[in-house]
Write a protein that holds these residues in place. Structure first.
Motif, short mmCIF file in Angstrom:
data_model
loop_
_atom_site.label_atom_id
_atom_site.label_comp_id
_atom_site.label_asym_id
_atom_site.label_seq_id
_atom_site.Cartn_x
_atom_site.Cartn_y
_atom_site.Cartn_z
N HIS A 150 0.59 -1.12 0.07
CA HIS A 150 -0.14 -0.17 0.06
C HIS A 150 0.90 0.99 0.17
CE1 HIS A 150 0.97 -0.72 4.21
NE2 HIS A 150 0.88 0.62 4.25
N TYR A 151 0.28 2.25 -0.56
CA TYR A 151 0.97 3.70 -0.46
C TYR A 151 0.66 4.11 1.09
CZ TYR A 151 2.19 3.86 -5.51
OH TYR A 151 2.67 3.70 -6.45
N VAL A 152 1.90 4.89 1.48
CA VAL A 152 1.79 5.39 2.85
C VAL A 152 1.16 6.71 2.92
CG1 VAL A 152 3.14 5.49 4.94
CG2 VAL A 152 3.75 3.91 3.37
N LEU A 171 7.31 -21.50 -14.97
CA LEU A 171 6.10 -20.92 -14.88
C LEU A 171 6.58 -19.62 -13.83
CD1 LEU A 171 3.24 -20.32 -14.33
CD2 LEU A 171 3.07 -22.10 -12.55
N CYS A 172 6.12 -18.41 -14.10
CA CYS A 172 6.49 -17.22 -13.30
C CYS A 172 5.13 -16.79 -12.65
CB CYS A 172 7.16 -16.23 -14.10
SG CYS A 172 8.53 -16.71 -15.04
N ILE A 173 5.04 -16.54 -11.41
CA ILE A 173 4.17 -16.07 -10.51
C ILE A 173 4.30 -14.69 -9.98
CG2 ILE A 173 2.16 -16.50 -8.72
CD1 ILE A 173 2.86 -19.62 -9.51
N HIS A 174 3.38 -13.59 -10.06
CA HIS A 174 3.57 -12.52 -8.93
C HIS A 174 2.60 -11.71 -8.85
CE1 HIS A 174 7.69 -11.00 -8.57
NE2 HIS A 174 7.03 -10.02 -7.78
N GLY A 175 2.42 -10.97 -7.86
CA GLY A 175 1.41 -10.13 -7.49
C GLY A 175 1.77 -8.81 -7.72
N GLU A 176 0.90 -8.00 -8.39
CA GLU A 176 1.17 -6.79 -8.74
C GLU A 176 1.17 -5.45 -7.52
OE1 GLU A 176 -0.72 -4.84 -12.31
OE2 GLU A 176 -1.11 -6.74 -13.10
N LYS A 177 0.76 -6.02 -6.45
CA LYS A 177 0.73 -5.11 -5.27
C LYS A 177 1.95 -5.69 -4.29
CE LYS A 177 -3.03 -3.62 -3.18
NZ LYS A 177 -4.23 -3.55 -2.69
N ASP A 178 2.78 -6.46 -4.80
CA ASP A 178 4.00 -6.88 -4.15
C ASP A 178 5.01 -5.61 -4.25
OD1 ASP A 178 6.35 -8.16 -2.99
OD2 ASP A 178 6.24 -9.70 -4.26
#
Length: 724
Positions: free
Chosen positions: A192-194, A661-668
């Motif tokens: 999250h943005y602070v 296989l590459c997995i990622h979260g955009e909010k990481d």
């Protein structure tokens, strides 16, 4: 009602027949869910049907335990947190929550006459049987945590407040503007943005309820509890209810981003004065080079180490009020330094570290009733067990379980301890531990069986302990998980599990995503080594990885899988895969260019791929500084920094030849999603079979039920495609 058979979600994703949301509203008919699995093998749906015990607290008389459980609905894609109660003998288990909205954070108040809890951002109170519910606060801002004083006359309230120190407030005449003007580092944290920070407020408890309270950090631009995972455990009331000890890192912007220096502060309620218990009153912050590791900077000199420049967290007062104890790391900038137990004598200011003979971390602790001893949990050789220390630092082991104790607290019953415990074969349950004169005489008794009705229908894999010789002649512990329904005459596809952290133990953990039992249910052998850089084998073993991400730890991975192929006849050396998350994902990307055709496929979740990019991508800059030594642009980099950047996985893509296989979260925001996209794009541009599973709404973890099931299905579809 048997609450273990009353689920918010079942394998068939049963949903709530929800009433209205108020505590005085109609109750919710959750009903008994007699779960019948389609087979005896673990599935993603079975995992998400399990209840997840989050906390437990014994009543002052030790006769009852109130606890919180989370249930998940796959169809509704959300969780329901409920409050339950059980006698300490394991009988009379019942659910107190009867509404559709979640109720959380249950704790005993008024000498055990009542239970306080959070509901819709406010503190409520009820009798132990769930009757006579009453709202205690009417705060304009949601209350996110609370702790009542021992005398019951005051309470700490945790609330978020606007924060525009780093991200400027947009002009009032542009209410729909989505842009953010950023002026310094730490403008976002974890996911999250602070734009807000938490502060603790001390409020009076009256017959009419609880007033808004006074901000004990008024005018200070610092967070308490600390981001991103800190909670109410970072604050404590003094025994006489006249003071609050709290954890705080009093830094902002770049200073915050490069430092782990948090301290324990003592706030006097009457005088409203604050004292730092870690540093002298005339202490001045040491200047640091923000682009270089703090290992060899003045802040970590022998002289300054006396001033606790590392993480100091989670204070607790002794029952007699003479001492405050807390978890303490010695060095600034090193988030994986050994977590010691510090005891501070209030009258003299003397600090003593009482777990120096335990060469591993204190993961959690509690005072014993005598105020002369403390109990704690810590990992050693892949198990998290209970220990006890006195004020002289004499440490004694209390339990020797093939399991992980994940919390510890007084059971308020003659020296007994209350704990949450799990293993690779069992999710979390509540236990009562009665310490004996030695380990063999300690009694460990389970009092809940939250998921027995599901586990009884499953055939689980068996776990084996194996010690392997490494390339430098050391002994390394590897866990071997056998497939469910194991047949010793068969050969099985096998997965090398690469641990994250990089300094997190491969202990007897239970995970709802990286779950070894579901891998075993899908017919895989798992080889999980405690490679170099993991705690529980001494500080030298744990610290070897810093500055050496692609050296001995990678050799340890290969030693583990090569040993399995050579000595375990059921391992099929022609059907090997490597999987891992975070540093484990980095490991997979590196091994993809250095495996000499051992593996037939790879899976990397949220892994670092380009370390030069990672250095400035991540929000907690202290981590990259400590691990890489230098910013990549520094001309006089250390040899370790040169080695780190020269061996970044992205520089070896030319050697990639194996499906990935590459997995990622955009909010990481810890490891940005450009790392996963870069790896996937590189593989496809090379013509290597690859898939990218990207989650726009997930962080470093996958928390939503439907995303979790999509993760599991994609994971096993990929493995089955290349290994079966």
């Amino acid at each position: 009602m048997n609450i273990t058979r009353t689920l918010f979600a079942t394998v068939m994703a049963l949903t709530l027949s929800a009433g209205s949301a108020g505590a005085q509203d109609n109750t919710v008919n959750i009903g008994k869910s007699n779960i019948r699995l389609a087979s005896d093998r673990m599935t993603p749906e079975a995992l998400w049907a399990m209840g997840r015990i989050a906390s437990a607290e014994a009543s002052p008389d030790g006769k009852q335990i109130v606890y919180q459980v989370g249930y998940y609905s796959v169809k509704e894609n959300k969780s329901h947190q409920v409050i339950c109660i059980i006698n300490s003998n394991g009988k009379n288990n019942r659910r107190l929550t009867t509404v559709a909205a979640s109720e959380t954070d249950p704790t005993w108040i008024n000498g055990g006459k009542n239970i306080a809890y959070l509901y819709k951002g406010q503190i409520w109170m009820m009798n132990p049987d769930g009757t006579e519910r009453r709202q205690l606060t009417k705060s304009a801002a949601d209350i996110e945590g609370f702790k009542f004083s021992p005398d019951g006359k005051k309470v700490i309230l945790i609330k978020s407040m606007p924060f525009n120190e780093i991200i400027k407030k947009n002009p009032d005449d542009l209410p729909k503007a989505t842009g953010r003007v950023v002026t310094d580092l730490m403008y976002r944290h974890w996911d999250h943005y602070v734009e807000s920070i938490q502060h603790p407020f001390v409020a009076d408890v009256t017959a009419e309820g609880i007033v808004n309270g006074e901000d004990i950090l008024a005018g200070e631009p610092f967070e308490c509890p600390m981001e991103p995972f800190g909670g109410i455990e970072q604050l404590a009331w003094s025994t006489d209810s006249k003071a609050v000890a709290y954890t705080c890192r009093k830094k902002t912007g770049r200073d915050y981003a490069v430092s782990t220096d948090s301290d324990i502060y003592l706030y006097n309620i009457e005088s409203r004065k604050t004292v730092n218990l870690c540093k002298p009153a005339d202490y001045k912050n040491v200047e640091v080079d923000a682009t270089h590791t703090m290992k060899d900077q003045k802040v970590n000199s022998a002289e300054n180490l006396k001033n606790n420049p590392g993480y100091d967290t989670n204070p607790q007062f002794s029952p007699d009020g003479r001492y405050v104890a807390w978890q303490s790391m010695a060095r600034d900038g090193y988030e994986a330094d050994r977590n010691r137990l510090c005891v501070y004598e209030l009258a003299t200011g003397k600090k003593v570290y009482v777990t120096e003979s335990f060469d591993s971390n204190v993961d959690a602790f509690c005072w014993n009733a005598d105020s002369e001893t403390l109990s704690f949990i810590g990992v050693w050789h892949g198990h998290v067990n209970m220990y006890k220390t006195n004020l002289d630092g004499d440490v004694r082991q209390l339990t020797n379980d093939w399991a992980d104790f994940v919390s510890i607290a007084p059971a308020n019953d003659g020296g007994k301890l209350l704990a949450l415990r799990q293993s690779m074969s069992a999710p979390t349950d509540i236990y009562i531990v009665t310490p004996g004169k030695d380990v063999k005489k300690t009694a460990v008794r389970r009092i809940t069986e939250e998921n027995k009705h599901i586990l009884d229908q499953l055939t689980l894999g068996k776990v084996q302990e194996r010690w392997v010789k490494t390339t430098d002649g050391k002994d390394m512990l590897c866990w071997i998980m056998l497939p469910a329904g194991f047949d010793e005459t068969k050969k099985y596809p096998t997965l090398l599990f690469c641990e994250g952290g990089p300094q997190s133990p491969v202990s007897q953990f239970w995970s709802y995503r990286w779950n070894f039992q579901i891998m075993a249910a899908n017919g895989y052998v798992i080889v999980a080594p405690n490679r170099r850089g993991l705690p529980g084998f001494g500080s030298e073993w744990n610290e070897q990885i810093s500055g050496d991400w692609t050296g001995q730890c990678m050799k340890d991975y290969l030693s583990a899988i090569d040993d399995a192929c050579a000595n375990l006849p059921f391992v099929d050396k022609d059907r090997l895969g490597a999987v891992g998350a975070s540093f484990g994902g980095f490991s997979v990307y590196y091994l993809a260019g250095h495996h000499d055709k051992r593996f037939k496929c790879f899976i990397s979740h949220d892994g670092a791929f380009n370390l030069e990019s990672m250095y400035t991508d991540t929000e907690e800059a202290w981590f990259s500084n400590w691990e890489y030594d230098d910013a990549y642009w520094n001309k006089k980099k250390t040899a370790g920094a040169v080695k780190t950047y020269d061996n970044s996985p992205h520089k070896f893509v030319y050697k990639w030849d194996t499906p990935i296989l590459c997995i990622h979260g955009e909010k990481d925001y810890r490891i940005n999603y450009n790392q996963g996209m870069g790896a996937f794009n590189a593989a496809r541009m090379k013509g290597i079979p690859a898939e990218l599973l990207i989650f726009p709404d997930e962080n470093h973890w996958v928390l939503k039920p439907q995303n979790g099931i999509l993760w599991q299905r994609t994971f096993f579809n990929w493995l089955d495609r290349w290994l079966k």
